[in-house]
Design a protein around this motif. Structure first.
Motif, short mmCIF file in Angstrom:
data_model
loop_
_atom_site.label_atom_id
_atom_site.label_comp_id
_atom_site.label_asym_id
_atom_site.label_seq_id
_atom_site.Cartn_x
_atom_site.Cartn_y
_atom_site.Cartn_z
N GLU A 33 26.23 29.22 33.89
CA GLU A 33 27.37 29.88 32.78
C GLU A 33 26.76 30.51 31.48
O GLU A 33 27.33 31.39 30.87
N ALA A 47 25.99 33.87 32.34
CA ALA A 47 27.10 34.81 32.48
C ALA A 47 27.63 35.19 31.31
O ALA A 47 28.04 36.42 31.05
N LEU A 48 27.64 34.26 30.27
CA LEU A 48 28.26 34.40 29.06
C LEU A 48 27.33 35.48 28.17
O LEU A 48 27.91 36.28 27.77
N ALA A 49 26.03 35.27 28.47
CA ALA A 49 25.31 36.26 27.98
C ALA A 49 25.21 37.76 28.69
O ALA A 49 24.98 38.67 27.73
N MET A 68 27.56 39.50 29.17
CA MET A 68 28.63 40.15 28.85
C MET A 68 28.65 40.57 27.16
O MET A 68 29.47 41.06 26.62
N ARG A 69 27.39 40.27 26.64
CA ARG A 69 27.22 40.43 25.20
C ARG A 69 27.47 42.07 25.10
O ARG A 69 26.93 42.84 25.71
N GLY A 70 28.57 42.17 24.36
CA GLY A 70 28.97 43.61 23.69
C GLY A 70 29.74 44.25 24.64
O GLY A 70 29.66 45.54 24.58
N ARG A 113 35.22 41.39 27.72
CA ARG A 113 35.40 40.33 28.58
C ARG A 113 36.79 40.20 29.18
O ARG A 113 37.75 39.92 28.57
N GLY A 114 36.91 40.37 30.57
CA GLY A 114 38.15 40.37 31.25
C GLY A 114 38.54 39.14 31.78
O GLY A 114 37.97 38.05 31.75
N LEU A 115 39.47 39.26 32.72
CA LEU A 115 39.95 38.19 33.69
C LEU A 115 39.42 38.00 34.98
O LEU A 115 39.72 37.37 35.87
N GLY A 116 37.96 38.76 35.13
CA GLY A 116 37.36 38.55 36.46
C GLY A 116 36.78 37.35 36.57
O GLY A 116 36.04 36.70 35.50
N LEU A 117 36.54 36.61 37.59
CA LEU A 117 35.73 35.56 37.43
C LEU A 117 34.23 35.81 37.09
O LEU A 117 33.56 36.65 37.37
N ALA A 118 33.78 34.93 36.40
CA ALA A 118 32.51 34.94 35.61
C ALA A 118 31.31 34.77 36.40
O ALA A 118 30.47 35.59 36.52
#
Ligand SMILES: Nc1ncnc2c1ncn2[C@@H]1O[C@H](COP(=O)(O)OP(=O)(O)OP(=O)(O)O)[C@@H](O)[C@H]1O
Ligand SMILES: [Mg+2]
Lengths: 284, 299
Positions: free
Chosen positions: A110, A113-115, A117-119, A122-127
């Motif tokens: 997780e 996954a968080l990292a 998307m840096r920049g 962030r949508g509603l797709g599964l991470a």
């Protein structure tokens, strides 16, 4: 804020000034009209005594602090006024405290996954899906820590060194225009610090990342990077690059970086004599 | 024996209660556990939902629109708390108290009077089926389905990129901006979302009971907190699913325990001190034993 790919330096700092408690008897000048240009792919090591302004410099680049005067451009984009989360698209960062660089309650995957998307939006797709999981595991595997087998474990269970490696991977997962490392091995034991430095070298070399690394460890300062910056009283006092940096020895460094910061360097030398792997200097 | 019979007969009623107030427990859990920003404002947002729904229904607005309006009002109340906390650097607990205090006036304004009966007016339950309000089993079914959908959506939502960012803000607020997450935006959205649950609970209870009242929220928060604590002691917090189920499980258990205590002879007016004492005990005993358990960390 789309980075331009022209000839602009990776990082261009112009006339940065920053004073804490300005106008009071407690006034501390942390940055004193500091200018610096880092070329693409530069790996610059920053040394200097306690209070020289090294962390302040990195904080100003990352946006955690606003300069009183001067400007900051990353890849030709002026980010002087951009808040941290806006310029994060271009900047990767690892802190001294291993607790700060990862989210302890989230699992390793997780965190990645968080990292990842840096920049980005962030949508509603599964991470996390199967593809992302195997991509992340493959990223961790080369470091030989076995983290790829513990992807669902919370980051809070990792050791300091493991966390710093995870934080490094997170900081470089989306290619940063500049990677900022603030004494990221200082809280680790010598063996682990060496391991994290290997990981750093690998990540920086593979990505050809422009890097600014603060250290009190003179052995690190001599061994790593293509450029060495010595700071004192908010200014860059020494800027050694190229062949001169390559051939630089600790003794040269001590001779050239005389003055206020002497004691730090000398103490680091003493540590060097005690054990080559550990020269964490004044911080150690 | 009589006490147990009394308790048993009340089970359907208290089950409806437990399920309905599980929405408030969810609204308490999200700020505490997901965002690590403890927030008390449910106490004011719950009656806000009730008052908005009751006022609109009394004015002839359709119950669906009235319920949606209550949810939207709740969202803005949550955002208000978040902005007071983040922009004025007020501790989130104090920010929540300010919101509750201000909402008292808002709720009175919305309702125009302390109590607004809506008996005999159209309501969401009748709209689904006129049989529901006559039949406790059907009410249990309606609330259970609603909770399943909402908890499922929450569980899924927290696993999306946006949901992960929200959890990231809670897990490490200094790292989140460095990863490009706008902390103000996400905290506001998170508290707003939590308040939607409280407001929805208020709107539904007003329609179930046939009135909206500005005093409806009193004690709501501590009940919610007790529910979360009980729930977490049953489900644990090892996985995200357990974390989002805990408030529901806990709320059901809490209202059963409360009902049992009342059946045994506890005065209703003593219930609040019993609940408060219970919360204190649960938080306190690991501390007294000299160790802090995960269950007590954020409280
Ligand atoms: N938040 C702050 N408030 C007041 N003064 C500060 C603050 N942060 C730094 N300073 C002061 O600014 C100067 C530069 O500090 P900075 O942290 O940049 O030094 P540094 O080179 O990173 O030192 P170290 O090697 O000890 O980490 C010091 O005089 C310090 O006391
Ligand atoms: Mg420093």
């Amino acid at each position: 804020m789309s980075p331009n790919d022209g000839d602009a330096p990776a990082v261009e700092l112009d006339g940065l000034k920053l004073a804490f408690h300005a106008g009071t008897p407690d006034q501390r000048i942390a940055l004193d009209n500091l200018s610096l240009a880092l070329n693409r792919g530069d790996f610059a090591v920053v040394i200097g005594s306690n209070g020289a302004g090294k962390s302040t410099l990195l904080n100003v680049i990352s946006g955690a602090l606003r300069p009183d005067a001067g400007s900051i451009a990353v890849d030709g984009v002026d980010v002087t006024r951009a808040p941290v989360h806006r310029r994060a698209a271009m900047i990767g960062r690892v802190f001294q405290d291993p607790m700060l660089g990862t989210a302890p309650a989230l699992s390793i995957e997780e965190n990645l996954a968080l990292a990842s998307m840096r920049g980005r939006r962030r949508g509603l797709g599964l991470a996390l899906d199967h593809a992302a999981r195997s991509r992340f595991a493959a990223l961790l595997e080369p470091f030989g820590l076995g983290l790829e087998k513990r992807m669902a474990a919370p980051a809070s269970l990792l050791s300091g060194g493991q966390r710093q490696v995870l934080a490094l991977v997170m900081a470089s997962l989306v290619r940063p225009r500049v990677l900022l490392l603030d004494e990221h091995t200082a809280a680790l034991d010598p063996g682990t610090a060496a391991l994290v430095m290997q990981a750093t070298q690998r990540i920086v070399a593979e990505g050809g990342l422009t890097t600014l690394m603060i250290t009190h460890n003179m052995a690190q300062a001599v061994e790593y990077g293509n450029r060495l910056l010595a700071m004192d009283a908010g200014r860059i006092k020494l800027d050694i690059a190229g062949a001169e940096k390559t051939s630089l020895s600790i003794d040269d460094l001590v001779r050239r970086f005389a003055g206020d910061a002497d004691h730090v360097l000398l103490r680091s030398r003493a540590n060097m004599a005690a054990g080559p792997a550990d020269a964490t200097g004044a911080k150690g | 024996m009589d006490a147990l019979v009394l308790y048993w007969n009340l089970v359907p009623v208290t089950l409806v209660q437990g399920l309905a107030y599980a929405l408030v427990a969810l609204a308490v859990m999200i700020p505490f556990r997901i965002l690590s920003v403890p927030d008390l404002s449910s106490e004011g947002v719950f009656p806000l939902g009730a008052c908005v729904a009751a006022a609109l229904i009394a004015a002839g607005v359709s119950p669906i629109a009235a319920t949606l309006a209550a949810i939207v009002a709740g969202f803005f109340a949550g955002v208000t708390t978040a902005l007071i906390h983040l922009k004025f650097r007020v501790h989130s607990l104090l920010a929540g108290i300010l919101t509750i205090t201000m909402l008292w006036s808002v709720n009175l304004r919305v309702l125009g009077k302390p109590n607004q009966p809506i008996f005999g007016q159209p309501n969401l339950f009748d709209w689904i089926s006129p049989a529901i309000l006559m039949n406790l089993n059907l009410q249990i079914l309606v609330f259970a389905v609603l909770l399943a959908v909402l908890v499922g959506a929450l569980w899924w939502g927290l696993q999306t990129h946006a949901g992960l960012a929200l959890r990231g803000v809670g897990a490490n607020p200094s790292l989140a901006p460095a990863l490009g997450v706008n902390v103000v935006l996400y905290t506001s959205a998170g508290l707003g979302l939590a308040s939607c649950f409280s407001a929805l609970a208020g709107a539904l209870l007003a329609q179930q009971q046939g009135y909206g009242d500005v005093g409806m929220g009193v004690g709501m928060l501590v009940n919610g907190l007790a529910s979360v604590i009980i729930g977490e002691s049953i489900t644990g917090r090892r996985t995200l699913l357990r974390q989002v189920l805990a408030p529901v499980v806990g709320s059901i258990a809490y209202y059963q325990l409360a009902s049992l205590a009342l059946s045994i002879g506890l005065e209703p007016s003593d219930l609040k001190i019993a609940t408060g004492g219970f919360v204190l005990l649960t938080i306190g005993w690991p501390v007294l034993l000299g160790r802090k358990t995960p269950a007590s960390r954020a409280f």
